[in-house]
Design a protein around this motif. Structure first.
Motif, short mmCIF file in Angstrom:
data_model
loop_
_atom_site.label_atom_id
_atom_site.label_comp_id
_atom_site.label_asym_id
_atom_site.label_seq_id
_atom_site.Cartn_x
_atom_site.Cartn_y
_atom_site.Cartn_z
N ILE A 156 0.63 -1.13 -0.38
CA ILE A 156 0.29 -0.41 -0.27
C ILE A 156 1.08 1.19 0.04
O ILE A 156 0.86 2.37 -0.79
N ALA A 157 1.99 1.16 0.79
CA ALA A 157 3.33 2.46 1.32
C ALA A 157 3.87 2.64 -0.12
O ALA A 157 3.77 4.32 -0.84
N MET A 158 4.12 1.01 -1.32
CA MET A 158 4.48 1.08 -1.80
C MET A 158 3.66 2.10 -3.46
O MET A 158 4.36 3.00 -3.99
N ALA A 159 2.72 1.50 -3.48
CA ALA A 159 1.95 2.07 -3.93
C ALA A 159 1.34 3.40 -4.15
O ALA A 159 1.31 4.09 -5.34
N CYS A 220 5.92 8.33 6.71
CA CYS A 220 6.14 8.40 6.63
C CYS A 220 5.29 9.04 4.86
O CYS A 220 4.85 10.16 4.36
N SER A 221 4.73 7.22 3.90
CA SER A 221 4.20 8.30 3.02
C SER A 221 2.96 8.31 2.73
O SER A 221 2.34 8.58 2.14
N LEU A 222 2.30 8.52 4.32
CA LEU A 222 1.12 8.41 4.37
C LEU A 222 1.22 9.89 5.21
O LEU A 222 0.14 10.54 4.32
N PHE A 223 1.96 10.50 5.29
CA PHE A 223 2.23 12.50 5.46
C PHE A 223 2.20 13.22 3.71
O PHE A 223 1.70 14.13 3.99
#
Length: 232
Positions: A156-159, A220-223
């Motif tokens: 999910i983070a990678m996408a 970090c990706s979400l932020f």
């Protein structure tokens, strides 16, 4: 006891995927077949990766037949080259998201769910089905179930990072952190193997470190994702 152990492993491995699919809103968009198509893309990408690795091994065996690493020596260059092949996953995720219309959240979840579920079925389904039903209890199947959940978060983070990186309106201030996150997503397995080789970690410690690293990348990706979406 065997059925109880198998049931626990099955629940730990598969229920988080089902809950994510239901709670993310994908079921409301009837995105099941979109996820299946993403899974098929995963299979194609893995086939390409295996083919490229075989060609690499053939090349080394042909032109460098006498080269062999010493016993117990970590093949840093070889493992790094293997990890670099995972760049194909980024291209595959981008292809899946580019073929789906809709908001960024929808594209990300379809690609990640299809990708992670295909990996779960191909790499963990058979070991869990056969091994977890064995006579003796073994913690490694519980660890495998937890690892499948970590993989779901990872994809999910990678996408999300791939989606941000391919946006034409990505602010310049975002390019460096997004690029760093992309590199971490690709080389996370390589870094984990290197870390384990250096510090000789146990299986549970490895799982904990992997969960912490994946969680840090995901936060970090979400932020960055929330900041980017709200800024537009």
């Amino acid at each position: 006891m065997t059925l109880f152990h198998f049931g626990n492993c099955f629940a730990l491995a598969y229920f988080p995927y089902f809950i994510t699919y239901k709670c993310s809103g994908l079921s409301e968009y009837n995105a099941f077949w979109r996820c299946v198509q993403a899974g098929a893309t995963y299979l194609f990408v893995q086939l390409c990766k295996v083919t490229s690795l075989c060609l690499r091994m053939l090349f080394l065996a042909t032109f460098f037949p006498t080269w062999e690493g010493g016993a117990g020596v970590y093949d840093f260059v070889g493992e790094f080259m293997k990890a670099t092949v995972d760049l194909a996953d980024l291209l595959g995720l981008h292809l899946v998201m580019s073929r789906n219309a809709g908001k960024g959240e929808y594209k990300i979840m379809v690609a990640a769910m299809g990708w992670a579920t295909a990996e779960l079925v191909m790499s963990r389904c058979l070991p869990l089905w056969v091994g977890a039903r064995g006579i003796e209890f073994d913690w490694k199947y519980i660890q495998m179930s937890f690892d499948s959940n970590i993989s779901l978060v990872h994809y999910i983070a990678m996408a999300a990072v791939v989606w941000m990186f391919t946006r034409y309106d990505l602010p310049k201030s975002f390019r460096l952190p997004v690029t760093v996150l992309l590199a971490l997503c690709v080389y996370k397995a390589f870094l984990m193997e290197l870390f384990v080789h250096v510090f000789l970690l146990g299986s549970w410690t490895v799982l904990l470190v992997k969960a912490v690293l994946t969680g840090a990348i995901s936060l970090c990706s979400l932020f960055l994702f929330v900041t980017l979406v709200h800024s537009n």
